[in-house]
Design a protein around this motif. Structure first.
Motif, PDB file in Angstrom:
ATOM      1  N   ALA A 184       0.691  -1.210  -0.036  1.00 21.37           N
ATOM      2  CA  ALA A 184       0.063   0.067   0.193  1.00 21.37           C
ATOM      3  C   ALA A 184       0.992   1.236   0.071  1.00 21.37           C
ATOM      4  CB  ALA A 184      -0.709   0.253   1.307  1.00 21.37           C
ATOM      5  N   LEU A 185       1.983   1.160   0.859  1.00 26.05           N
ATOM      6  CA  LEU A 185       2.848   2.141   0.744  1.00 26.05           C
ATOM      7  C   LEU A 185       3.462   2.613  -0.358  1.00 26.05           C
ATOM      8  CD1 LEU A 185       4.258   4.268   3.017  1.00 26.05           C
ATOM      9  CD2 LEU A 185       5.828   2.614   3.449  1.00 26.05           C
ATOM     10  N   THR A 186       3.998   1.512  -1.132  1.00 22.67           N
ATOM     11  CA  THR A 186       4.900   1.648  -2.360  1.00 22.67           C
ATOM     12  C   THR A 186       3.994   1.965  -3.487  1.00 22.67           C
ATOM     13  OG1 THR A 186       4.747  -0.732  -2.708  1.00 22.67           O
ATOM     14  CG2 THR A 186       6.856   0.176  -1.593  1.00 22.67           C
ATOM     15  N   HIS A 187       2.708   1.332  -3.684  1.00 18.00           N
ATOM     16  CA  HIS A 187       1.773   1.615  -4.723  1.00 18.00           C
ATOM     17  C   HIS A 187       0.662   2.709  -4.361  1.00 18.00           C
ATOM     18  CE1 HIS A 187       3.327  -1.675  -6.804  1.00 18.00           C
ATOM     19  NE2 HIS A 187       3.270  -2.505  -5.971  1.00 18.00           N
ATOM     20  N   ARG A 188       0.949   3.434  -3.228  1.00 24.64           N
ATOM     21  CA  ARG A 188      -0.050   4.501  -2.807  1.00 24.64           C
ATOM     22  C   ARG A 188      -1.585   3.906  -2.937  1.00 24.64           C
ATOM     23  NH1 ARG A 188       4.063   6.999  -1.119  1.00 24.64           N
ATOM     24  NH2 ARG A 188       5.029   8.594  -2.241  1.00 24.64           N
ATOM     25  N   SER A 189      -2.081   2.826  -2.493  1.00 22.07           N
ATOM     26  CA  SER A 189      -3.173   2.047  -2.625  1.00 22.07           C
ATOM     27  C   SER A 189      -3.860   2.196  -1.305  1.00 22.07           C
ATOM     28  CB  SER A 189      -2.865   0.736  -3.038  1.00 22.07           C
ATOM     29  OG  SER A 189      -4.174   0.024  -3.045  1.00 22.07           O
ATOM     30  N   HIS A 191      -6.965   0.787  -0.931  1.00 23.17           N
ATOM     31  CA  HIS A 191      -7.393  -0.672  -0.794  1.00 23.17           C
ATOM     32  C   HIS A 191      -6.413  -1.596  -0.284  1.00 23.17           C
ATOM     33  CE1 HIS A 191      -9.707   1.237  -4.267  1.00 23.17           C
ATOM     34  NE2 HIS A 191     -10.729   0.646  -3.616  1.00 23.17           N
ATOM     35  N   LEU A 192      -5.261  -1.361  -0.641  1.00 22.95           N
ATOM     36  CA  LEU A 192      -4.177  -2.407   0.139  1.00 22.95           C
ATOM     37  C   LEU A 192      -4.257  -2.049   1.455  1.00 22.95           C
ATOM     38  CD1 LEU A 192      -1.531  -2.787  -2.840  1.00 22.95           C
ATOM     39  CD2 LEU A 192      -3.285  -4.658  -2.114  1.00 22.95           C
ATOM     40  N   LEU A 193      -4.092  -0.933   1.838  1.00 24.35           N
ATOM     41  CA  LEU A 193      -4.098  -0.470   3.208  1.00 24.35           C
ATOM     42  C   LEU A 193      -5.208  -1.109   4.094  1.00 24.35           C
ATOM     43  CD1 LEU A 193      -2.655   0.770   5.738  1.00 24.35           C
ATOM     44  CD2 LEU A 193      -3.719   3.144   4.813  1.00 24.35           C
ATOM     45  N   VAL A 194      -6.444  -0.843   3.380  1.00 25.28           N
ATOM     46  CA  VAL A 194      -7.782  -1.379   3.851  1.00 25.28           C
ATOM     47  C   VAL A 194      -7.445  -2.890   4.219  1.00 25.28           C
ATOM     48  CG1 VAL A 194     -10.348  -1.722   3.827  1.00 25.28           C
ATOM     49  CG2 VAL A 194      -9.210   0.510   3.404  1.00 25.28           C
ATOM     50  N   ALA A 195      -7.068  -3.652   3.250  1.00 28.85           N
ATOM     51  CA  ALA A 195      -6.879  -5.184   3.360  1.00 28.85           C
ATOM     52  C   ALA A 195      -5.823  -5.351   4.641  1.00 28.85           C
ATOM     53  CB  ALA A 195      -6.381  -5.758   2.088  1.00 28.85           C
ATOM     54  N   ALA A 196      -4.779  -4.679   4.818  1.00 21.50           N
ATOM     55  CA  ALA A 196      -3.856  -4.888   5.646  1.00 21.50           C
ATOM     56  C   ALA A 196      -4.322  -4.800   7.147  1.00 21.50           C
ATOM     57  CB  ALA A 196      -2.648  -3.724   5.504  1.00 21.50           C
ATOM     58  N   TYR A 197      -5.233  -3.350   7.328  1.00 24.61           N
ATOM     59  CA  TYR A 197      -5.732  -3.339   8.666  1.00 24.61           C
ATOM     60  C   TYR A 197      -6.791  -4.465   8.781  1.00 24.61           C
ATOM     61  CZ  TYR A 197      -3.953   1.374  10.146  1.00 24.61           C
ATOM     62  OH  TYR A 197      -3.319   2.374  10.651  1.00 24.61           O
ATOM     63  N   LEU A 198      -7.514  -5.000   7.735  1.00 24.11           N
ATOM     64  CA  LEU A 198      -8.685  -5.701   8.112  1.00 24.11           C
ATOM     65  C   LEU A 198      -7.726  -7.252   8.513  1.00 24.11           C
ATOM     66  CD1 LEU A 198     -11.195  -5.135   5.189  1.00 24.11           C
ATOM     67  CD2 LEU A 198     -11.628  -4.981   7.950  1.00 24.11           C
ATOM     68  N   ILE A 199      -6.824  -7.644   7.597  1.00 21.09           N
ATOM     69  CA  ILE A 199      -6.008  -8.958   7.956  1.00 21.09           C
ATOM     70  C   ILE A 199      -5.420  -8.836   9.443  1.00 21.09           C
ATOM     71  CG2 ILE A 199      -3.852 -10.077   7.524  1.00 21.09           C
ATOM     72  CD1 ILE A 199      -6.311 -10.536   5.407  1.00 21.09           C
ATOM     73  N   TYR A 200      -5.004  -7.513   9.875  1.00 23.91           N
ATOM     74  CA  TYR A 200      -4.293  -7.423  11.259  1.00 23.91           C
ATOM     75  C   TYR A 200      -5.338  -7.516  12.096  1.00 23.91           C
ATOM     76  CZ  TYR A 200      -2.966  -4.276  15.078  1.00 23.91           C
ATOM     77  OH  TYR A 200      -2.585  -3.848  16.359  1.00 23.91           O
ATOM     78  N   VAL A 245       1.483   8.443   4.913  1.00 24.07           N
ATOM     79  CA  VAL A 245       1.615   8.507   3.307  1.00 24.07           C
ATOM     80  C   VAL A 245       0.546   9.017   2.608  1.00 24.07           C
ATOM     81  CG1 VAL A 245       2.838   7.661   1.349  1.00 24.07           C
ATOM     82  CG2 VAL A 245       3.861   7.523   3.610  1.00 24.07           C
ATOM     83  N   LEU A 246      -0.494   7.927   2.716  1.00 16.84           N
ATOM     84  CA  LEU A 246      -1.552   8.182   1.892  1.00 16.84           C
ATOM     85  C   LEU A 246      -2.606   9.290   2.271  1.00 16.84           C
ATOM     86  CD1 LEU A 246      -2.697   4.268   1.652  1.00 16.84           C
ATOM     87  CD2 LEU A 246      -1.812   5.977  -0.231  1.00 16.84           C
TER      88      LEU A 246
END
Length: 196
Positions: A34-39, A41-50, A92-93
């Motif tokens: 999410a950080l490298t692709h400025r995404s 959606h990937l950040l939301v997925a990261a938080y949900l998995i966590y 970053v986002l």
């Protein structure tokens, strides 16, 4: 001369520790992506998995009778890995979240970690049993509502609320953690103090 007794070997390979390892690797990996692709959606997925993985490893530990002090420490450390990676991507986002997230990180990474590891002073399996030592500190920090307020509420407020409200809430949580830490440090460590 003091002799040092060695504890028996620690069992690291069990279902809850596997869940902790997987959720940490996946969440941190998604946060970095999410950080490298400025995404977002990937950040939301990261938080949900966590967050979902953090619930599941505890449920698995209790349901399978595989709770260990080592597993509890592993979970506490893994939470910090997930949080730091997700927080970096969030700032970053959404740069406007920087101040409340900075307050949150100091509180969670330092104060809350020390407080969470306090359970090791007593014969407890994890902070989830801290009510046996002090019910008030348990309710403030490790009851299900307190856990939700400690991480999810701060992050959601940083994203959706005015910055002043998010900072005020993060400072409030930090104040509760400091008071809890001071109170926990003053408690006697005599095992007879723990409630059944």
């Amino acid at each position: 001369m003091t002799t040092l007794s060695l504890s028996p070997p620690v069992t690291l390979l069990n279902v809850p520790n596997a869940v902790t390892a997987v959720r940490t690797a996946v969440s941190v990996g998604l946060a970095v992506a999410a950080l490298t692709h400025r995404s977002v959606h990937l950040l939301v997925a990261a938080y949900l998995i966590y967050w979902i993985g953090d619930i599941l490893d505890g449920v698995a530990a209790r349901a399978l009778g595989q709770e260990t002090r080592t597993g509890a420490v592993f979970d506490i450390v893994a939470d910090r890995a997930c949080t730091s990676a997700c927080a970096a991507a969030l700032v970053v986002l959404r740069p406007a979240t920087a101040l409340p997230i900075a307050v949150f990180l100091v509180q969670f990474m330092v104060i809350d970690q020390l407080l969470s590891l306090m359970f090791l002073r007593w014969p407890l399996l994890s902070p989830n049993y801290f009510a046996r030592v002090d019910r008030r500190i348990y309710l403030w920090n490790w009851s299900p509502p307190a856990k939700a307020l400690n991480t999810a509420a701060v992050v959601l407020l940083a994203i959706f609320a005015p910055m002043a409200a998010a900072v005020a809430f993060a400072l409030g949580v930090a104040a509760v953690k400091v008071v809890s830490l001071v109170c926990a440090a003053r408690l006697p460590t005599d095992p007879s103090h723990t409630q059944p």
